[in-house]
Design a protein around this motif. Structure first.
Motif: not given
Length: 298
Positions: A196-222
């Motif tokens: 949910g938004p309280e942890h930074g996941f304000t929308s599904i596109p934001t969640g998709m961005y997180w998924a790309v970063v996580t699956m790419g093993t980059v992990g920006f931490g934002d």
């Protein structure tokens, strides 16, 4: 009096990217200019290419320096004048190339023609759009002409092997990319629901961005999960990323190996019955018996 060469002829002395271009005149000033701009056999032609490459390098360095605040505050006027000087030089060179070839439109729409145009366009766009001049770094693409000077065009056949392998694997890679996008959408939506938004996941596109970063093993931490279940989902996605990260490489490598593998022909030897032979074989590789040459290659 000599007549112009037919349009169907090719200038085999030009580099592969410009081989279909023909001189506007068989002799005279335009022909000499054509040879200077598009050939590299004589010392004068090679010296022109080297001078052009040095000029391109210096012009790119000027653009890079102008983007540095400390340098720009002190030398902006001089750097701006240098940028416009290089732009004028490259504009004149581009005009001469159009003037020297028989079909200017063909050159303008060719690989190097488009790059040459893009090398001067940002300066003129900067008159309308501030900051466009920094796109002049695209001039570095003109350094591809170094292949002419160093006579590296002989490796174009090797490059074609790589391109062929990539083209043959495009469908498999397309399927892989579609599967990847599906995973990203599913996990992005899941984390939007879980965190949910309280942890930074304000929308599904934001969640998709997180998924790309996580699956790419980059992990920006934002963006990071804050719930135990969210961390569990993250762990699964990281493992999936590690599992599939080598898939496109494997697909391309397999196609490359297939491209490099010698072609075979499948024809049965009347003596020993062996069917697999080299593409240009005249005799059986097992028994040495003559092979029929009128059957189609496999």
């Amino acid at each position: 009096m000599s007549t112009p060469a037919p349009e169907t002829e090719r200038d085999e002395r030009a580099n592969p990217f410009e081989r279909d271009l023909l001189p506007a005149r068989p002799d005279g000033l335009r022909n000499r200019m054509y040879r200077l701009l598009f050939h590299h056999e004589t010392p004068a032609e090679r010296n022109f290419d080297i001078a052009l490459i040095v000029t391109i390098l210096v012009s790119v360095i000027v653009v890079l320096l102008d983007s540095e605040p400390a340098v720009k505050d002190r030398w902006h006027s001089a750097l701006l004048a240098a940028e416009w000087a290089f732009t004028i030089v490259f504009t004149i060179e581009y005009g001469l190339r159009l003037w020297a070839v028989r079909r200017p439109l063909r050159y303008a729409t060719s690989f190097f023609g488009v790059i040459d145009l893009l090398a001067i366009l940002p300066s003129y766009l900067s008159l309308l759009f501030a900051g466009s001049q920094y796109l002049l770094v695209i001039r570095v693409l003109r350094l591809l002409r170094v292949f002419r000077v160093l006579k590296l065009v002989q490796y174009s056949s090797e490059a074609s092997v790589l391109i062929t392998a990539m083209a043959r694997s495009r469908r498999k890679i397309s399927v892989f990319v579609c599967a990847l996008i599906t995973i990203v959408v599913i996990f992005g939506a899941l984390m939007y629901v879980v965190e949910g938004p309280e942890h930074g996941f304000t929308s599904i596109p934001t969640g998709m961005y997180w998924a790309v970063v996580t699956m790419g093993t980059v992990g920006f931490g934002d963006i990071s999960p804050g719930t135990p279940f969210g961390r569990f989902v993250t762990s699964i996605l990281i493992l999936i990323g590690y599992s599939i990260i080598a898939v496109p490489t494997g697909i391309y490598t397999a196609e490359l190996a297939s491209t490099l593998r010698p072609k075979r022909r499948h024809v049965r030897c009347s003596e020993c019955g062996l069917q697999d032979h080299e593409q240009e074989a005249w005799h059986c590789r097992r028994c040495g018996h003559g092979l029929p040459q009128d059957e189609p290659a496999g």
